[in-house]
Design an enzyme around this catalytic site. Sequence first.
Site, PDB file in Angstrom:
ATOM      1  N   ARG A  57       5.855   5.565   8.428  1.00  0.00           N
ATOM      2  CA  ARG A  57       5.925   4.295   7.701  1.00  0.00           C
ATOM      3  C   ARG A  57       7.314   3.693   7.882  1.00  0.00           C
ATOM      4  O   ARG A  57       8.298   4.423   7.924  1.00  0.00           O
ATOM      5  CB  ARG A  57       5.674   4.522   6.213  1.00  0.00           C
ATOM      6  CG  ARG A  57       4.271   5.003   5.935  1.00  0.00           C
ATOM      7  CD  ARG A  57       4.058   5.281   4.445  1.00  0.00           C
ATOM      8  NE  ARG A  57       2.731   5.816   4.214  1.00  0.00           N
ATOM      9  CZ  ARG A  57       2.445   6.795   3.366  1.00  0.00           C
ATOM     10  NH1 ARG A  57       3.401   7.345   2.638  1.00  0.00           N
ATOM     11  NH2 ARG A  57       1.217   7.218   3.235  1.00  0.00           N
ATOM     12  N   GLY A  91       0.823  -1.209   0.000  1.00  0.00           N
ATOM     13  CA  GLY A  91       0.000   0.000   0.000  1.00  0.00           C
ATOM     14  C   GLY A  91       0.853   1.253   0.000  1.00  0.00           C
ATOM     15  O   GLY A  91       2.090   1.184   0.091  1.00  0.00           O
ATOM     16  N   ASP A  92       0.210   2.402  -0.158  1.00  0.00           N
ATOM     17  CA  ASP A  92       0.888   3.710  -0.140  1.00  0.00           C
ATOM     18  C   ASP A  92       1.910   3.847  -1.252  1.00  0.00           C
ATOM     19  O   ASP A  92       2.907   4.567  -1.095  1.00  0.00           O
ATOM     20  CB  ASP A  92       1.589   3.957   1.208  1.00  0.00           C
ATOM     21  CG  ASP A  92       0.655   3.777   2.377  1.00  0.00           C
ATOM     22  OD1 ASP A  92      -0.509   4.186   2.253  1.00  0.00           O
ATOM     23  OD2 ASP A  92       1.077   3.204   3.390  1.00  0.00           O
ATOM     24  N   GLY A 100      -1.395   8.836  10.187  1.00  0.00           N
ATOM     25  CA  GLY A 100      -0.272   9.717  10.517  1.00  0.00           C
ATOM     26  C   GLY A 100       0.926   8.968  11.094  1.00  0.00           C
ATOM     27  O   GLY A 100       1.933   9.573  11.447  1.00  0.00           O
ATOM     28  N   LYS A 119      -0.498   5.549  -5.776  1.00  0.00           N
ATOM     29  CA  LYS A 119      -1.375   5.196  -6.895  1.00  0.00           C
ATOM     30  C   LYS A 119      -2.151   6.396  -7.416  1.00  0.00           C
ATOM     31  O   LYS A 119      -2.586   6.424  -8.553  1.00  0.00           O
ATOM     32  CB  LYS A 119      -2.379   4.121  -6.444  1.00  0.00           C
ATOM     33  CG  LYS A 119      -1.724   2.824  -6.043  1.00  0.00           C
ATOM     34  CD  LYS A 119      -2.733   1.798  -5.553  1.00  0.00           C
ATOM     35  CE  LYS A 119      -3.157   1.919  -4.112  1.00  0.00           C
ATOM     36  NZ  LYS A 119      -2.154   1.656  -3.097  1.00  0.00           N
ATOM     37  N   THR A 160      -3.796   8.029   6.541  1.00  0.00           N
ATOM     38  CA  THR A 160      -4.978   7.761   7.358  1.00  0.00           C
ATOM     39  C   THR A 160      -4.682   7.910   8.848  1.00  0.00           C
ATOM     40  O   THR A 160      -5.458   8.489   9.593  1.00  0.00           O
ATOM     41  CB  THR A 160      -5.520   6.345   7.044  1.00  0.00           C
ATOM     42  OG1 THR A 160      -5.854   6.320   5.663  1.00  0.00           O
ATOM     43  CG2 THR A 160      -6.755   6.011   7.863  1.00  0.00           C
ATOM     44  N   ASP A 171      12.892  10.019  -7.289  1.00  0.00           N
ATOM     45  CA  ASP A 171      13.674  11.185  -6.834  1.00  0.00           C
ATOM     46  C   ASP A 171      14.155  11.039  -5.391  1.00  0.00           C
ATOM     47  O   ASP A 171      15.215  11.556  -5.022  1.00  0.00           O
ATOM     48  CB  ASP A 171      12.825  12.464  -6.960  1.00  0.00           C
ATOM     49  CG  ASP A 171      11.501  12.343  -6.216  1.00  0.00           C
ATOM     50  OD1 ASP A 171      10.777  11.357  -6.469  1.00  0.00           O
ATOM     51  OD2 ASP A 171      11.203  13.208  -5.368  1.00  0.00           O
ATOM     52  N   ARG A 214     -22.285 -13.423   7.260  1.00  0.00           N
ATOM     53  CA  ARG A 214     -23.657 -13.224   6.755  1.00  0.00           C
ATOM     54  C   ARG A 214     -24.598 -12.637   7.801  1.00  0.00           C
ATOM     55  O   ARG A 214     -25.790 -12.923   7.817  1.00  0.00           O
ATOM     56  CB  ARG A 214     -24.214 -14.536   6.169  1.00  0.00           C
ATOM     57  CG  ARG A 214     -23.495 -14.919   4.906  1.00  0.00           C
ATOM     58  CD  ARG A 214     -23.490 -16.377   4.669  1.00  0.00           C
ATOM     59  NE  ARG A 214     -22.753 -17.079   5.708  1.00  0.00           N
ATOM     60  CZ  ARG A 214     -22.660 -18.393   5.792  1.00  0.00           C
ATOM     61  NH1 ARG A 214     -23.281 -19.157   4.930  1.00  0.00           N
ATOM     62  NH2 ARG A 214     -21.951 -18.957   6.749  1.00  0.00           N
ATOM     63  N   GLY A 250      -6.013   6.066   1.800  1.00  0.00           N
ATOM     64  CA  GLY A 250      -5.924   7.519   1.915  1.00  0.00           C
ATOM     65  C   GLY A 250      -5.215   8.065   0.704  1.00  0.00           C
ATOM     66  O   GLY A 250      -4.233   7.497   0.248  1.00  0.00           O
ATOM     67  N   HIS A 251      -5.743   9.140   0.157  1.00  0.00           N
ATOM     68  CA  HIS A 251      -5.020   9.787  -0.927  1.00  0.00           C
ATOM     69  C   HIS A 251      -5.198  11.289  -0.822  1.00  0.00           C
ATOM     70  O   HIS A 251      -6.193  11.774  -0.280  1.00  0.00           O
ATOM     71  CB  HIS A 251      -5.419   9.258  -2.290  1.00  0.00           C
ATOM     72  CG  HIS A 251      -6.895   9.182  -2.492  1.00  0.00           C
ATOM     73  ND1 HIS A 251      -7.610   8.022  -2.300  1.00  0.00           N
ATOM     74  CD2 HIS A 251      -7.779  10.110  -2.843  1.00  0.00           C
ATOM     75  CE1 HIS A 251      -8.873   8.257  -2.533  1.00  0.00           C
ATOM     76  NE2 HIS A 251      -9.013   9.515  -2.856  1.00  0.00           N
ATOM     77  N   THR A 252      -4.230  11.982  -1.334  1.00  0.00           N
ATOM     78  CA  THR A 252      -4.224  13.426  -1.204  1.00  0.00           C
ATOM     79  C   THR A 252      -4.597  14.036  -2.545  1.00  0.00           C
ATOM     80  O   THR A 252      -4.034  13.684  -3.573  1.00  0.00           O
ATOM     81  CB  THR A 252      -2.814  13.884  -0.783  1.00  0.00           C
ATOM     82  OG1 THR A 252      -2.484  13.163   0.400  1.00  0.00           O
ATOM     83  CG2 THR A 252      -2.762  15.361  -0.502  1.00  0.00           C
ATOM     84  N   GLN A 295      -4.808  -0.122  -0.895  1.00  0.00           N
ATOM     85  CA  GLN A 295      -3.788  -0.973  -0.264  1.00  0.00           C
ATOM     86  C   GLN A 295      -2.897  -1.606  -1.359  1.00  0.00           C
ATOM     87  O   GLN A 295      -2.731  -1.010  -2.407  1.00  0.00           O
ATOM     88  CB  GLN A 295      -4.412  -2.051   0.631  1.00  0.00           C
ATOM     89  CG  GLN A 295      -5.072  -1.495   1.887  1.00  0.00           C
ATOM     90  CD  GLN A 295      -6.502  -1.047   1.677  1.00  0.00           C
ATOM     91  OE1 GLN A 295      -7.279  -1.733   1.074  1.00  0.00           O
ATOM     92  NE2 GLN A 295      -6.853   0.107   2.183  1.00  0.00           N
TER      93      GLN A 295
HETATM   94  P1  IMP Z   1      -7.027  -2.505   8.244  1.00  0.00           P
HETATM   95  O1  IMP Z   1      -7.154  -2.476   6.760  1.00  0.00           O
HETATM   96  O2  IMP Z   1      -7.380  -1.193   8.906  1.00  0.00           O
HETATM   97  O3  IMP Z   1      -7.749  -3.673   8.853  1.00  0.00           O
HETATM   98  O4  IMP Z   1      -5.468  -2.717   8.622  1.00  0.00           O
HETATM   99  C1  IMP Z   1      -4.794  -3.946   8.343  1.00  0.00           C
HETATM  100  C2  IMP Z   1      -3.354  -3.685   7.905  1.00  0.00           C
HETATM  101  O5  IMP Z   1      -3.340  -3.062   6.621  1.00  0.00           O
HETATM  102  C3  IMP Z   1      -2.574  -2.745   8.828  1.00  0.00           C
HETATM  103  O6  IMP Z   1      -1.222  -3.159   8.818  1.00  0.00           O
HETATM  104  C4  IMP Z   1      -2.694  -1.392   8.146  1.00  0.00           C
HETATM  105  O7  IMP Z   1      -1.627  -0.532   8.474  1.00  0.00           O
HETATM  106  C5  IMP Z   1      -2.633  -1.825   6.693  1.00  0.00           C
HETATM  107  N1  IMP Z   1      -3.315  -0.895   5.792  1.00  0.00           N
HETATM  108  C6  IMP Z   1      -4.635  -0.729   5.594  1.00  0.00           C
HETATM  109  N2  IMP Z   1      -4.884   0.203   4.674  1.00  0.00           N
HETATM  110  C7  IMP Z   1      -3.687   0.642   4.252  1.00  0.00           C
HETATM  111  C8  IMP Z   1      -3.287   1.595   3.262  1.00  0.00           C
HETATM  112  O8  IMP Z   1      -4.089   2.222   2.575  1.00  0.00           O
HETATM  113  N3  IMP Z   1      -1.948   1.752   3.123  1.00  0.00           N
HETATM  114  C9  IMP Z   1      -1.039   1.051   3.830  1.00  0.00           C
HETATM  115  N4  IMP Z   1      -1.361   0.140   4.752  1.00  0.00           N
HETATM  116  C10 IMP Z   1      -2.682  -0.052   4.965  1.00  0.00           C
END
Ligand code: IMP
Length: 450
Positions: free
Chosen positions: A306, A15-16, A303, A19, A301, A334, A142, A43-45, A223
């Site tokens: 990473r 993720g991150d 803060g 994209k 999302t 870069d 369900r 999360g995206h900016t 993700q």
């Molecule tokens: P959840 O999706 O909130 O259940 O988190 C499960 C795992 O996925 C955790 O390690 C989060 O940090 C990671 N995660 C969820 N969404 C993102 C994302 O958009 N970017 C990076 N890691 C994410």
Amino acid sequence: MDTLPANVVLGAQWGDEGKGKAIDQLAAHSDWAVRFQGGNNAGHTVVVGDITLKLHLLPSGITASNCRLVLGCGTVVDPWVLDQELERWHALTGEKPEGQRLFISERAAVILPFHRLYDSADSLVGTTGRGIGPAYRDRTERVGLRFVDLPHVVDDSEAIQSISERMNKQLVTVGVEQAIDPEQLQSEISWVMGRFSDAIRPTGPMLDKALRAGERVLLEGAQGIMLDIDQGTYPFVTSSITGRANATHGAGIHPGHIEQCFGISKAYTTRVGNGPFPTELSLEGGPGKQMSEVGHEFGTTTGRPRRTGWLDLVVLMEGQRINGHTGLVITKLDVLGGLDELKLCVSYELDGEETQSVPASCEDYARCTPIYEVHPGFPALSPEEWIALADESRQGGGLSVLPEAMRDYLARIEQAIGVPVVSVGVGPDRRASIASSDGPFDVLLGEATF
Ligand code: IMP
């Protein structure tokens, strides 16, 4: 036979990957932008003029006013978060897209306060705490509520009572003291129905009809493949299928529509949350600190800082096996500028054996040590120098405008994965993108159209 006009953008790491910019470039030529999994854990900016907006749930394609937007049947939607994002969007642009060009699948799962509360008890995975896993669990069990189910329970006090009882039992099991009040739950459900009544639609059939009419659909992954519930580093994963196979399924259309599938990867690796990360570096100094500081590596999302590390080609190979990317987009090249040497992880050593796949067990994965190939670094360029290079590339030079050390680094990635690098991100500026001249990314991103 249907035509094929769906394209997919997927995260090829944890993720991150950045994209958003690739999505922006493709959205300009798409009629629809669709989220097919996940929720506001993403999360995206978005930058509109001088204003920066952080979005979590609305598709990134929102900045292209030509694009209709869908939260597909594979998503989990927190209606309160969606409401806030729409309010902020309205304040910024004057537009109210809900029901006009934003549609929510009637089959999408509703995240309720219970799901957030339950998720707040997580201490193993390091989730984003947004209720994503509990909402997917209820769906799989369900017992969850989809948008289409709300009118069937809202006036049924027995159903509301039994739903709240189940929720409260579960909260007790994870030590959450707060409880769900049935009356409050009823009024929340009623609010959700009223707030989004115009937007809740059978979005699968809508997209199918659009595709048949020759419209173009962009499927936006959230993700990345290593966070995929089936293929990722379980249990340190998210609760949805983040891979290509779910891109159409979670949108309610068939896989035969996919034309191109782009895997997005940083030029290095990051991960938030817990779980093994073989190429991880220290954030305290050296290249890991540079990646963190120059790359501004803090979760959109949560803060949280990473974790950072060298590019792991084994991870990309894994993503290639599962997603069959037709092209790779490498972002944030870069950020590596000025490092003496660049390491690429080409395989792992596990118990004295060399392997090029990610073990299914996280215990085994945690014991993998990376085997590196060392490549020469390249000098740091200023943002202006990167943009000048990008301008040159748009005048027909394509990726050949990049200095040799960078081209060699990218060529090694292409060779390992067996897929061309079609675009390279070289800075946060909308102009800072260097693409191959025959691909869809060879476009100058204008300002957002609002
Ligand atoms: P959840 O999706 O909130 O259940 O988190 C499960 C795992 O996925 C955790 O390690 C989060 O940090 C990671 N995660 C969820 N969404 C993102 C994302 O958009 N970017 C990076 N890691 C994410």
